[in-house]
Motif scaffolding. Structure first.
Motif, short mmCIF file in Angstrom:
data_model
loop_
_atom_site.label_atom_id
_atom_site.label_comp_id
_atom_site.label_asym_id
_atom_site.label_seq_id
_atom_site.Cartn_x
_atom_site.Cartn_y
_atom_site.Cartn_z
N ILE A 665 65.22 -140.89 107.75
CA ILE A 665 65.10 -139.78 108.69
C ILE A 665 65.60 -138.48 108.10
N ASN A 666 66.48 -138.56 107.09
CA ASN A 666 67.00 -137.35 106.46
C ASN A 666 66.07 -136.81 105.38
N ARG A 671 58.98 -137.05 108.19
CA ARG A 671 58.10 -136.12 108.90
C ARG A 671 56.66 -136.25 108.41
N ARG A 672 56.47 -136.56 107.13
CA ARG A 672 55.12 -136.81 106.65
C ARG A 672 54.53 -138.05 107.32
N ALA A 673 55.34 -139.10 107.42
CA ALA A 673 54.86 -140.31 108.08
C ALA A 673 54.52 -140.05 109.54
N ASP A 740 48.61 -134.79 116.66
CA ASP A 740 47.24 -135.29 116.69
C ASP A 740 46.23 -134.15 116.80
N GLY A 741 46.61 -132.99 116.27
CA GLY A 741 45.71 -131.85 116.25
C GLY A 741 45.39 -131.42 114.83
N GLU A 742 44.90 -130.20 114.70
CA GLU A 742 44.57 -129.66 113.39
C GLU A 742 45.84 -129.33 112.61
N GLU A 743 45.71 -129.34 111.29
CA GLU A 743 46.83 -128.99 110.43
C GLU A 743 46.98 -127.47 110.39
N THR A 744 48.08 -126.97 110.92
CA THR A 744 48.33 -125.54 111.03
C THR A 744 49.61 -125.17 110.27
N ILE A 745 49.93 -123.88 110.33
CA ILE A 745 51.16 -123.41 109.69
C ILE A 745 52.39 -124.05 110.35
N PHE A 750 56.97 -127.83 110.15
CA PHE A 750 57.64 -129.04 110.64
C PHE A 750 57.84 -130.04 109.51
N ILE A 751 56.81 -130.24 108.68
CA ILE A 751 56.91 -131.22 107.60
C ILE A 751 57.93 -130.78 106.56
N CYS A 752 57.87 -129.53 106.16
CA CYS A 752 58.74 -129.06 105.07
C CYS A 752 60.15 -128.72 105.53
N LEU A 753 60.28 -128.12 106.71
CA LEU A 753 61.56 -127.61 107.15
C LEU A 753 62.13 -128.31 108.38
#
Length: 813
Positions: A665-666, A671-673, A740-745, A750-753
């Motif tokens: 989780i850390n 977040r990618r999963a 479950d939507g489009e990949e946005t900024i 969320f994934i990176c930060l």
């Protein structure tokens, strides 16, 4: 403690009494002046033994009267060297400041250090300079245990405890949530053990029981476990119970589990077997089933059935129309599947063996929405499985024939996705014989396959012969790739090693679907001419496409070939996790750089597949995208550890992997999963209602398991670190990130930060991952597809039950 218990074990007559003697070290009623001054043990008999040995005057008259509270190192609450206070009379005040001190303590403390809640408090430990008016004394009196000297009972906040059970008393006296934060009594107890005590210890006579007790307990109370840990434990316990009730749990054979247990289901009620309800309006096959072919099935059933069940079976065995309708239903469903491996236009039911007819009818029945028909299908499957071994043993040449191999594949296919532990285990064990037969027949190699193409100069008879030869060869190719898919998917579901390696499939990939669906030899030739496939170059194999994914074009079935390629990558992902399991931690022989590099390569391979898919003549189907996102999700998490955390085995194993879940989780991998799990839900929403069965249903369950684990572990981590967001919810001002939507900024942030509030699109409002119950409800809704519980396949029913139980376990927190 024993002396104290013995001292209170006799009736009282209003005056403190003690037994005349005690087995080990009795407590005297009055010590002599010499022993009391030295704080050493005295005898009941006067003069005492110590005074006689040392030839001292044993003065026991008024021995304690001359010891005033002001005397250093002495106090009226001590009459023996054990450090046990002598209790005053019941009429005396229990808390009467000033209290004599046990040793040389400072009169006041400047900024006393903060310490954990003490193990226990005693009023005799307060410094003698404190008075009843002091705030510290007052706060201490508010929480100090009251002692009934006649009964030996402590009272703490209205709760009574026997004074001789300190281990039971200590937890009750150290309730950090109930104590006043401004209470500084613990600081004085801390100072009691932080300063040098002036005790005159005689190591030959002093009982060190109390000192040993202090050493064992320590000076401070151990830090309490975070509240979230208890929440996680509660979720783990409920998850383990849910997994035991599910169809995914380990099967424990019982006495009633055997091959003949389902034979009662071979008889069908008249209401279901009526001509109006049994005959299918669709005719997919070139001909209808004849009554003679139905009798072949009936004869095989009678041959393999128990004699006690024969009268009932003979009376109500399915009619010809019902069996024919089930076979038509199977081929209708197969026409919509990616990995169709039985050629419908050349399948003539009245020319097939009884084994093949029984297996096809069973395969159509197990997909029925009527529970009685499903039970009939599994009963027919058992009959076909029992009869197959007889056929193979009677003539070993059939191990190289197409129809027996297709029958074998149908039987293990029904068993592995049945949702029943017994059938699943049998199907898993029966995969190896079929794999071995096809491998030994060189069906995994290219050399046994020839190039068969039509010609404009072919006569009708030559064209028909070519077409049938091509159909048999294509059927073997599709059977091998179907078996590879079945093996890889069941390995993911069961978390075991696959039996077929992606590196050994060098046979050509299946040809385009239009050629497979051609209903005649002439239609087959027309497709060749129309698509310009007569001069097609060498068809690639799975090994070729794994080397270069751009070869997924031309004369191959791109949808099926892409599906097969994804399962090959899935096997690589499983290998990566197994190697990572060995190399992580304090491994001496493996370097983490290798596993990190492998992880990056697999991630890039999945990205390349996605880019190649956009170049296909037809975009990838929803099930291809679902499996792609599922494998991407599995790359960034350990499926085995997440299943153990959710209660796959027992609570002990779940707690064992809890720390690994905290590490997960850390990391950014969690977040990618979660993102790819949301994309699995997105692909599942695009699937037709009722098509989420088998491996696709398992993929939806794994996605929901990622949401559940992410929420539970995140809540525990935040609480453990003292994060104010201990409930697992991000601030309301954070943006909502729809997984479950489009990949946005916002998704990338969320994934990176870790910014934003991850959620799924609900029917009315977003369902946030901080509420696992809502996400489980969304996943269950996709599998149910507005169908009743009984209409769902058993595997889907079990997955829905498991997701519901996990959601309830999360809600209970």
């Amino acid at each position: 403690m024993k002396r104290h218990a013995a001292g209170h074990a006799h009736p009282r007559d209003g005056k403190r009494k003690r037994p005349p003697s005690y087995a080990k070290s009795g407590r005297v009623s009055q010590a002599c002046k010499t022993c009391a001054t030295s704080k050493l043990k005295c005898d009941e008999e006067k003069p005492c033994r110590r005074c006689r040995d040392k030839k001292l005057v044993c003065d026991w008259h008024g021995g304690l009267d001359e010891m005033t509270p002001e005397s250093p190192g002495q106090g009226s609450s001590y009459d023996d060297p054990d450090g046990q206070p002598e209790y005053p009379d019941p009429e005396a005040r229990v808390f009467s400041p000033p209290v004599p001190s046990l040793g040389n303590f400072p009169a006041s403390v400047e900024n006393p250090p903060q310490s954990a809640t003490p193990d226990f408090q005693m009023n005799g430990y307060l410094p003698e300079t404190q008075t009843a008016q002091d705030p510290v004394s007052a706060s201490y009196d508010a929480i100090s245990p009251m002692l009934d000297h006649e009964s030996g009972i402590f009272s703490v906040d209205g709760t009574f405890f026997p004074e001789f059970i300190p281990d039971a008393l200590i937890p009750s006296l150290s309730r950090p949530n109930e104590l006043d934060p401004s209470n500084h009594t613990q600081d004085y107890l801390h100072n009691l053990f932080d300063h040098s005590m002036q005790f005159d210890f005689d190591l030959t006579e002093v009982d060190f029981g109390l000192i040993d007790y202090f050493n064992a307990q320590g000076t401070t109370h151990p830090a309490p476990q975070p509240e979230a840990q208890s929440d996680v434990d509660r979720g783990i316990a409920l998850g383990a119970e849910a997994y035991k009730r599910s169809s995914l749990s380990a099967w424990k054979p019982a006495r009633e589990d055997h091959a003949f247990a389902d034979q009662d289901d071979l008889s069908v009620p008249v209401a279901i077997d009526s001509p109006r309800s049994s005959r299918s309006d669709r005719q997919i096959l070139p001909e209808r089933l004849a009554s003679g072919s139905r009798d072949l099935i009936f004869g095989m059933v009678l041959q393999t059935s128990d004699k006690a069940n024969l009268p009932r079976i003979m009376k109500s065995f399915p009619s010809t129309d019902l069996i024919d309708g089930l076979m038509q239903d199977y081929f209708a469903q197969q026409s919509r599947q990616l990995d169709s491996f039985i050629h419908g236009p050349t399948f003539r039911p009245n020319e097939q063996s009884a084994d093949m007819l029984t297996a096809v009818a069973a395969a159509g029945a197990v997909r029925s929405a009527i529970p009685t028909i499903r039970k009939l299908g599994y009963a027919l499957m058992e009959v076909a499985r029992l009869h197959m071994s007889v056929q193979y043993e009677s003539d070993n040449r059939i191990t190289r024939d197409l129809r027996p191999s297709q029958t074998f594949a149908l039987v293990i296919d029904m068993g592995i996705w049945s949702g029943d532990g017994r059938r699943t285990e049998i199907a898993e064990s029966f995969q190896q014989p079929l794999v071995t037969m096809l491998r030994r027949a060189l069906r995994f190699r290219r050399s046994i396959y020839s190039t068969i193409v039509p010609s404009l100069d072919d006569s009708d008879e030559a064209l028909e012969k070519k077409w049938r030869a091509w159909v048999e060869q294509e059927s073997f190719k599709r059977l091998v790739h179907h078996l590879f898919l079945h093996d890889a998917q069941s390995a993911v579901m069961l978390n075991v090693n696959p039996l077929i390696s992606y590196a050994e499939l060098e046979l050509p990939l299946p040809s385009i679907r239009a050629l497979w669906d051609a209903k005649s030899a002439a239609a087959w030739r027309d497709v060749y001419i129309t698509l310009g496939l007569l001069g097609t170059e060498r068809q690639p194999s799975l090994v070729d496409c794994m080397r270069d994914m751009s070869r997924l074009q031309g004369g191959v079935d791109t949808q099926l070939a892409g599906f097969v390629l994804l399962q090959g990558i899935s096997a690589m992902v499983s290998e990566y996790h197994r190697f990572n399991f060995i190399s992580k931690g304090s491994s001496k022989h493996w370097n983490a750089l290798v596993t990190n590099s492998r992880h990056q390569e697999l991630s890039q391979a999945l990205q390349r597949f996605r880019m190649v898919g956009y170049e296909w003549s037809e975009p990838p189907r929803s099930e291809v995208f679902l499996v792609y996102e599922m494998i991407s999700m599995l790359l960034h998490m350990s499926l085995e550890e997440l299943q153990l955390f959710a209660g796959k085995e027992d609570k002990r194993e779940a707690r064992r992997v809890y720390h690994s879940a905290l590490e997960w989780i850390n990391s950014i991998d969690s977040r990618r999963a979660v993102w790819h799990a949301g994309q699995v839900i997105r692909a599942a929403k695009a699937m037709p209602a009722g098509s989420l069965t088998g491996f696709l249903a398992v993929g939806v369950y794994y996605a929901s398991l990622v949401f559940w684990s992410y929420s539970m572990v995140l809540k525990a981590r935040n609480a453990k670190s003292g994060n104010p967001r201990s409930s697992g919810r991000t601030p309301q001002s954070s943006p909502t990130v729809l997984l479950d939507g489009e990949e946005t900024i916002s998704v990338q942030k969320f994934i990176c930060l870790g910014c934003g509030r991850p959620a799924l699109q609900g029917s009315q409002e977003p369902a946030f991952l901080s509420d696992p119950g809502q996400t489980m409800d969304i996943a269950k809704g996709l599998l149910r597809a507005d169908a009743s519980q009984d209409a769902l396949p058993p595997l889907v029913q079990g997955l829905c039950q498991l997701m519901g139980d996990l959601g309830n376990a999360a809600k209970s927190d």
